[in-house]
Design an enzyme around this catalytic site. Structure first.
Site, PDB file in Angstrom:
ATOM      1  N   TRP A   1       0.858  -1.073  -0.138  1.00  0.00           N
ATOM      2  CA  TRP A   1      -0.146   0.141  -0.017  1.00  0.00           C
ATOM      3  C   TRP A   1       0.843   1.086   0.037  1.00  0.00           C
ATOM      4  O   TRP A   1       0.354   2.385  -0.396  1.00  0.00           O
ATOM      5  CB  TRP A   1      -0.963   0.040   1.304  1.00  0.00           C
ATOM      6  CG  TRP A   1      -0.247   0.253   2.440  1.00  0.00           C
ATOM      7  CD1 TRP A   1       0.959  -0.106   3.091  1.00  0.00           C
ATOM      8  CD2 TRP A   1      -0.450   1.388   3.600  1.00  0.00           C
ATOM      9  NE1 TRP A   1       1.496   0.181   4.098  1.00  0.00           N
ATOM     10  CE2 TRP A   1       0.441   1.190   4.525  1.00  0.00           C
ATOM     11  CE3 TRP A   1      -1.621   2.379   3.642  1.00  0.00           C
ATOM     12  CZ2 TRP A   1       0.484   2.056   5.649  1.00  0.00           C
ATOM     13  CZ3 TRP A   1      -1.500   2.847   4.610  1.00  0.00           C
ATOM     14  CH2 TRP A   1      -0.613   2.936   5.796  1.00  0.00           C
ATOM     15  N   ASP A   2       2.228   1.114   0.308  1.00  0.00           N
ATOM     16  CA  ASP A   2       3.131   2.179   0.368  1.00  0.00           C
ATOM     17  C   ASP A   2       2.938   3.007  -1.058  1.00  0.00           C
ATOM     18  O   ASP A   2       2.922   4.177  -0.870  1.00  0.00           O
ATOM     19  CB  ASP A   2       4.649   1.820   0.494  1.00  0.00           C
ATOM     20  CG  ASP A   2       4.864   0.856   1.399  1.00  0.00           C
ATOM     21  OD1 ASP A   2       3.830  -0.021   2.019  1.00  0.00           O
ATOM     22  OD2 ASP A   2       6.012   0.836   1.809  1.00  0.00           O
TER      23      ASP A   2
ATOM     24  N   GLU B   1       0.946  -1.931  12.276  1.00  0.00           N
ATOM     25  CA  GLU B   1       1.135  -3.269  12.547  1.00  0.00           C
ATOM     26  C   GLU B   1       1.449  -4.012  13.743  1.00  0.00           C
ATOM     27  O   GLU B   1       1.847  -5.121  13.978  1.00  0.00           O
ATOM     28  CB  GLU B   1       2.281  -3.678  11.515  1.00  0.00           C
ATOM     29  CG  GLU B   1       1.908  -3.280  10.069  1.00  0.00           C
ATOM     30  CD  GLU B   1       2.953  -3.723   8.986  1.00  0.00           C
ATOM     31  OE1 GLU B   1       4.129  -3.740   9.256  1.00  0.00           O
ATOM     32  OE2 GLU B   1       2.534  -4.022   7.863  1.00  0.00           O
TER      33      GLU B   1
ATOM     34  N   LYS C   1       3.185   1.050  15.883  1.00  0.00           N
ATOM     35  CA  LYS C   1       4.474   1.015  15.119  1.00  0.00           C
ATOM     36  C   LYS C   1       4.186   2.201  14.269  1.00  0.00           C
ATOM     37  O   LYS C   1       5.364   2.806  13.979  1.00  0.00           O
ATOM     38  CB  LYS C   1       4.311  -0.406  14.320  1.00  0.00           C
ATOM     39  CG  LYS C   1       5.428  -0.428  13.288  1.00  0.00           C
ATOM     40  CD  LYS C   1       5.345  -1.870  12.694  1.00  0.00           C
ATOM     41  CE  LYS C   1       6.590  -2.349  11.731  1.00  0.00           C
ATOM     42  NZ  LYS C   1       6.273  -3.207  10.862  1.00  0.00           N
ATOM     43  N   GLN C   2       3.281   2.814  13.844  1.00  0.00           N
ATOM     44  CA  GLN C   2       3.076   3.801  12.967  1.00  0.00           C
ATOM     45  C   GLN C   2       1.689   4.366  13.093  1.00  0.00           C
ATOM     46  O   GLN C   2       0.826   4.010  13.628  1.00  0.00           O
ATOM     47  CB  GLN C   2       3.260   3.094  11.600  1.00  0.00           C
ATOM     48  CG  GLN C   2       2.133   2.068  11.133  1.00  0.00           C
ATOM     49  CD  GLN C   2       2.769   1.299  10.182  1.00  0.00           C
ATOM     50  OE1 GLN C   2       3.054   0.059  10.480  1.00  0.00           O
ATOM     51  NE2 GLN C   2       2.598   1.617   8.907  1.00  0.00           N
TER      52      GLN C   2
END
Ligand code: IFM
Length: 714
Positions: free
Chosen positions: A320-321, A451, A555-556
């Site tokens: 998806w980046d 994640e 994580k993000q």
């Protein structure tokens, strides 16, 4: 004239670790990538990478279950095009090497590396390698080897061949690539000036031809005298996958440089970005855009690997980046490339429909979380297939492309079908439930972008994006009724999609006054940050996933990413959410800081915006994540552009109008950027007091600037 912001040299970098430098100075053209290897001492990490050229191996599970991904797809490392052997007249090889200087000129795409080479007799010569890739005909690399005496003069022998490359060791780090041992090499000497190597993957049954050609001969002797430089030019060819290479009209080295320079000159004309007030940040953002573009497949058949073509990390997979971090830059500066990235998704739509069926969803398409050929390659479904949000991310990128280009034809022929099939997936995947006395549409057992939180109910980001995806499908059904009929849409389906989109549940915590990451997010204890040793980050390398999942730790950016995209919170809520989620986020993913910076810029958390930006823009240049040796963090390269343009530059399309809000950091004197919007090339200049817009090409246009709608004259 050379502009220093567009030159990066070894002196600008903190580390001189050879594999790190191989990545930083790697060059690529969307088709092939060449690591900046030491040409006389080839390392395990050197080699050529071709976008989309992969080998398959069976995923071996301890315990299998229905529908698990079946095969690994692993990008393969191909012969190193820079490799060369240089000997003296008595066959003593100059095999000891010391890198003396290295620089990459982003004005013309030329990499120059200079080494001191020494043989066993202790005699030395200087070798400079100049490498550049054709961008238009992206099969071609030009190499020039320049040899000068240091304390050796006399006979020099040069031998240039293509050789299979060693594949390094297996590792436990999930971010690295596995090794491939199933390649077949066949070499053909065409004549003394050229050779071809055909590499075949035994399982995926792909082949690729690599060739080298020199105007003189691949093995040659020269006389090296004081004050003299020997030039040895080689042109390399890396064919299309499953197509032979052709030695017709081989360019000269100078012609390769000319082609490369023309490409980059045109590129900077449309994409220029200039930060006045901090030269190192200015240099870093140029580096990021150069490498992002180099990494990007532009043929509609390939995409952008997570590490670009700079390394084999993440096995060359597309995630998806692309849609959320990389394609925004292209949509606004080179929409043709953004279009090709969507075409790649279109090319794997059938595989995605099949995948949805495997997941028990009767209609629609589910794109693979990580893939090259369209099939799911994630062996770990909790942080792989369960990231269903990729479907809506792709739809979001199509919407962005449409808003920026108004390309109705493309939407009708390609984009609409993807948006419809992904919307159909959501409709058939989710279900109605009663929540707080209301009938709401929910998505169970999903993983959002973060994640460190897996398999939860109603992840806010996922739900918000799915809602958008279905709403967008309804808009397109109304806009393209004939196409909708062709795609089998009935009035009933349209109305159901509209109703479900309206009914999607969005978790919100009344007491905290913030959007809630998922149904159970706030019930969990907070990760013991105070007692976690610094060396235990990233957590993924030190703790079992199940331990991480039972805590509140991110994580993000997750909920905040949705906030960034939809930008519809009051400032107070923004501040509350930022404060809450920042405290539990480790930024162990390089996709995180750019979003924290951009939001901070929007809500005037100036110091945070600036500090996160410094880390984002230099992630690879300072090796922040300590794994740049495996390849660049390409999503973050795009993320740094997002931060500048959508964060500090406050640029968005809102209610059909390009909207610009000046959030320039106090540290900068000026920010100038160029972008394309509805067929115009615009230049925007921000200072701490003013925001000025020029239409460089195209017609006058209405833009909302710092809250006021203005007609910007052409
Ligand atoms: O897609 C990302 C993910 O969000 C975090 N882990 C790495 C992946 C590839 O960059």
């Amino acid at each position: 004239m050379t502009n220093n912001a567009k030159i990066i040299s070894i002196n600008d970098l903190k580390s001189n670790d050879p594999s790190y430098l191989e990545t930083i100075f790697s060059i690529a053209n969307g088709h092939l990538g060449v690591r900046a290897s030491n040409p006389v001492n080839i390392s395990d990490t050197a080699g050529t990478i071709v976008n989309g050229f992969f080998e398959i191996s069976e995923i071996v599970y301890g315990e299998k279950a229905f529908g698990y991904a079946k095969n690994n797809q692993t990008i393969v490392k191909l012969p190193d095009l820079r490799q060369i052997k240089i000997c003296d007249g008595q066959q003593n090889v100059f095999h000891r090497s010391e890198l003396k200087a290295e620089s990459l000129d982003m004005n013309n795409g030329v990499l120059v590396s200079t080494y001191k080479l020494t043989n066993d007799l202790g005699k030395s010569v200087e070798l400079t390698v100049k490498s550049a890739l054709q961008q238009a005909n992206n099969q071609v690399i030009g190499l020039r080897y320049e040899i000068k005496p240091i304390d050796y003069t006399g006979r020099i022998k040069i031998v240039k061949h293509l050789k299979a490359i060693s594949d390094g060791e297996e590792t436990d780090d999930p971010r690295k690539s596995r090794t491939v041992h199933t390649l077949t090499y066949e070499k053909h000497d065409v004549n003394s000036k050229s050779e071809i190597v055909k590499i075949t993957t035994q399982i995926s049954k792909m082949y690729l031809e690599m060739a080298i050609y020199t105007p003189a001969a691949l093995e040659q002797k020269f006389e090296l005298t004081d004050g003299k430089t020997i030039n040895f030019d080689v042109i390399g060819l890396v064919g299309e996958i499953n197509e032979p290479v052709e030695f017709t009209d081989m360019p000269t080295f100078e012609e390769v440089i000319k082609g490369s320079s023309e490409f980059w000159e045109e590129f900077w004309k449309n994409s220029e970005i200039k930060i006045t007030g901090d030269d190192s940040l200015n240099q870093a953002i140029h580096y990021n855009l150069f490498q992002l573009t180099s990494s990007t497949g532009r043929d509609g058949k390939t995409n952008i690997p997570a590490k670009g073509l700079s390394g084999t990390g993440y096995e060359g997979h597309y995630f998806w980046d692309t849609e959320m971090y990389m394609s925004p830059f292209f949509a606004y500066t080179n929409p043709q490339i953004a279009q090709k990235l969507i075409k790649y998704r279109y090319s794997i739509l059938e595989a995605s429909k099949k995948r949805a069926r495997e997941l028990g969803v009767a209609k629609g398409a589910l794109f693979a979380w990580r893939t090259i050929n369209g099939q799911e390659a994630s062996a770990y479904y909790p942080a792989g297939t369960a990231q269903y949000h990729i479907d809506a991310d792709i739809a979001y990128a199509i919407d962005r492309y449409y808003k920026v280009t108004d390309d109705k034809q493309f939407l009708e022929n390609y984009g609409f079908e993807i948006v419809l099939e992904t919307a159909r997936f959501w409709k058939n995947f989710g279900s109605f439930s009663e929540i707080h006395g209301k009938r709401k549409f929910c998505f169970f057992d999903v993983t959002g972008p973060d994640e460190y939180t897996a398999i939860v109910n109603n992840n806010y980001y996922t739900n918000r994006m799915a809602k958008f995806n279905m709403g967008f499908a309804v808009d397109l059904i109304d806009e393209f009724p004939e196409k909708a009929r062709e795609l089998g849409v009935t009035d009933q389906e349209r109305n159901e999609l509209a109703n479900i989109s309206e009914s999607v549940y969005l978790p919100y915590d009344q007491i905290k006054g913030i959007n809630q990451q998922d149904d159970s997010a706030f019930e969990k204890p907070i990760w013991p940050f105070d007692t976690t040793p610094k060396d235990n980050y990233p957590l993924l390398l030190h703790y079992h996933p199940l331990m991480i999942y039972r805590y509140q730790v991110n994580k993000q950016a997750d909920t905040l990413l949705a906030d960034f995209l939809f930008d519809d919170l009051s400032k107070e809520q923004y501040l509350r959410e930022y404060d809450y989620y920042e405290k539990i986020t480790t930024h162990d993913s390089s996709l995180s800081r750019s979003i924290f910076s951009a939001i901070a810029a929007r809500i005037d958390l100036k110091t945070k915006a600036y500090d996160y930006f410094m880390d984002t823009v230099k992630t690879d240049l300072v090796d922040l994540q300590k794994n740049t040796a495996d390849g660049l963090h390409v999503a973050n390269l795009g993320g740094s552009w997002l931060t500048v343009v959508n964060g500090f530059g406050g640029l968005q399309v809102k209610d059909g109008l390009l909207t610009i809000d000046n959030h320039l950091p106090d540290e900068w004197k000026k920010l100038t950027l160029r972008l394309q919007y509805l067929g115009r090339l615009l230049q925007i200049t921000y200072t701490n007091k003013t925001t000025q817009i020029e239409v460089l090409t195209g017609a006058s246009i209405k833009i909302r600037v710092d809250g006021t709608v203005k007609m910007i004259q052409a």
